[in-house]
Design a protein around this motif. Structure first.
Motif, PDB file in Angstrom:
ATOM      1  N   SER A  72      -6.699  -2.163  10.433  1.00  0.00           N
ATOM      2  CA  SER A  72      -6.423  -1.054  11.378  1.00  0.00           C
ATOM      3  C   SER A  72      -5.986   0.368  11.128  1.00  0.00           C
ATOM      4  O   SER A  72      -6.047   0.335   9.783  1.00  0.00           O
ATOM      5  CB  SER A  72      -5.532  -1.460  12.399  1.00  0.00           C
ATOM      6  N   LYS A  73      -6.341   1.465  12.021  1.00  0.00           N
ATOM      7  CA  LYS A  73      -5.899   2.682  11.291  1.00  0.00           C
ATOM      8  C   LYS A  73      -4.104   3.252  11.429  1.00  0.00           C
ATOM      9  O   LYS A  73      -4.299   2.881  10.522  1.00  0.00           O
ATOM     10  CB  LYS A  73      -6.448   3.600  12.864  1.00  0.00           C
ATOM     11  N   ASP A  74      -3.960   1.924  11.901  1.00  0.00           N
ATOM     12  CA  ASP A  74      -2.035   1.926  11.518  1.00  0.00           C
ATOM     13  C   ASP A  74      -2.063   0.932  10.255  1.00  0.00           C
ATOM     14  O   ASP A  74      -1.068   1.664   9.148  1.00  0.00           O
ATOM     15  CB  ASP A  74      -1.209   1.075  12.239  1.00  0.00           C
ATOM     16  N   ASP A  75      -2.747   0.116   9.606  1.00  0.00           N
ATOM     17  CA  ASP A  75      -3.176  -0.124   8.609  1.00  0.00           C
ATOM     18  C   ASP A  75      -2.949   0.094   7.261  1.00  0.00           C
ATOM     19  O   ASP A  75      -2.223   0.597   6.237  1.00  0.00           O
ATOM     20  CB  ASP A  75      -3.714  -1.708   8.207  1.00  0.00           C
ATOM     21  N   ILE A  76      -3.777   2.155   7.256  1.00  0.00           N
ATOM     22  CA  ILE A  76      -4.451   2.894   7.067  1.00  0.00           C
ATOM     23  C   ILE A  76      -2.936   3.267   6.265  1.00  0.00           C
ATOM     24  O   ILE A  76      -2.691   4.108   4.969  1.00  0.00           O
ATOM     25  CB  ILE A  76      -5.514   2.874   6.781  1.00  0.00           C
ATOM     26  N   LEU A  77      -2.304   3.818   7.633  1.00  0.00           N
ATOM     27  CA  LEU A  77      -1.415   4.732   6.901  1.00  0.00           C
ATOM     28  C   LEU A  77      -0.260   4.105   6.554  1.00  0.00           C
ATOM     29  O   LEU A  77       0.453   4.898   5.473  1.00  0.00           O
ATOM     30  CB  LEU A  77      -0.733   5.237   8.699  1.00  0.00           C
ATOM     31  N   LEU A  78      -0.094   3.109   7.082  1.00  0.00           N
ATOM     32  CA  LEU A  78       0.923   2.567   6.327  1.00  0.00           C
ATOM     33  C   LEU A  78       0.629   2.298   5.070  1.00  0.00           C
ATOM     34  O   LEU A  78       1.683   2.737   3.818  1.00  0.00           O
ATOM     35  CB  LEU A  78       1.311   1.070   7.070  1.00  0.00           C
TER      36      LEU A  78
END
Length: 233
Positions: A72-78
């Motif tokens: 997900s986009k959250d996963d990318i940021l992390l």
């Protein structure tokens, strides 16, 4: 002598599929390309204004393709944040292994920190921050940051003990140094007038040496001795 013609060796057919190791390498390269492209877009447009469609378009792939490399986009940021902080931690560990005076180690750590906040992943950490992350991921980010803060405090404490740093509160000093270096990630531009190396050199010199000019020593106030008078014959 036999006259039977020799059979020619069958020509091997090249497999269109990569070996398992090569496939793994290719997948990791593509995954890193996804992360770096996303980091640049986050820095350019902001996290909330960037969609997975935007990332896919920049990479010239379909949106479903991205899900093979990220969740997900959250996963990318992390993952962007993890990459930056892991690089910082690795740089600090290498400096510690080399040894030397605490002041020299502190300078080297500050240089490594400054370099990272000027790359794509480091800027992502500074510009996006932790607010967009869900609470569990935010907690992990804070844990990673705490490890770096601990190393700065340690070096400041050791620097005071060896006499190369003046007495101060190690916690406050670590916050001030890391905070000032982190801010570079907000205003740095690759097309700016100064290179990352020049920014790091001057920034570290200012943080450790200050901006005040040396105060000249006051003239001596000791009374001047008069030359003895010559006696007349």
């Amino acid at each position: 002598m036999s006259t039977t013609p020799r059979r020619r060796a069958a020509k091997a057919i090249a497999s269109p599929w990569l070996a398992a190791g090569a496939r793994g390498d290719q997948r990791e390269k593509k995954r890193q390309a996804v992360l770096q492209t996303a980091a640049r877009l986050f820095n350019e447009r902001g996290f909330h204004a960037t969609s997975l469609d935007d990332i896919a378009e920049r990479l010239h792939v379909s949106k479903p393709t991205l899900y093979y490399y990220v969740k997900s986009k959250d996963d990318i940021l992390l993952e962007c944040v993890r990459t930056a902080l892991a690089t910082m931690q690795q740089g600090i560990a290498e400096v510690r292994q080399q040894g030397g005076r605490a002041l020299d180690q502190l300078r080297a750590c500050m240089r490594s920190y400054a370099a990272i906040v000027m790359d794509d992943f480091g800027q992502c950490v500074i510009r996006i921050g932790e607010d967009p992350l869900p609470p569990p991921l935010r907690k992990e980010l804070r844990r990673l940051k705490a490890g770096i803060d601990h190393e700065f405090r340690r070096l400041v404490t050791e620097g005071m003990a060896e006499g190369s740093l003046q007495p101060c509160d190690p916690k406050l000093a670590a916050f001030m140094l890391a905070g000032a270096l982190s801010w570079i990630g907000r205003w740095y531009r690759p097309d700016g007038a100064m290179t990352p190396e020049q920014i790091a050199d001057q920034g570290i010199a200012l943080l450790l040496g200050g901006v005040l000019a040396p105060v000249p020593s006051p003239p001596s106030s000791a009374p001047r001795r008069r030359a003895p008078r010559k006696s007349t014959p």
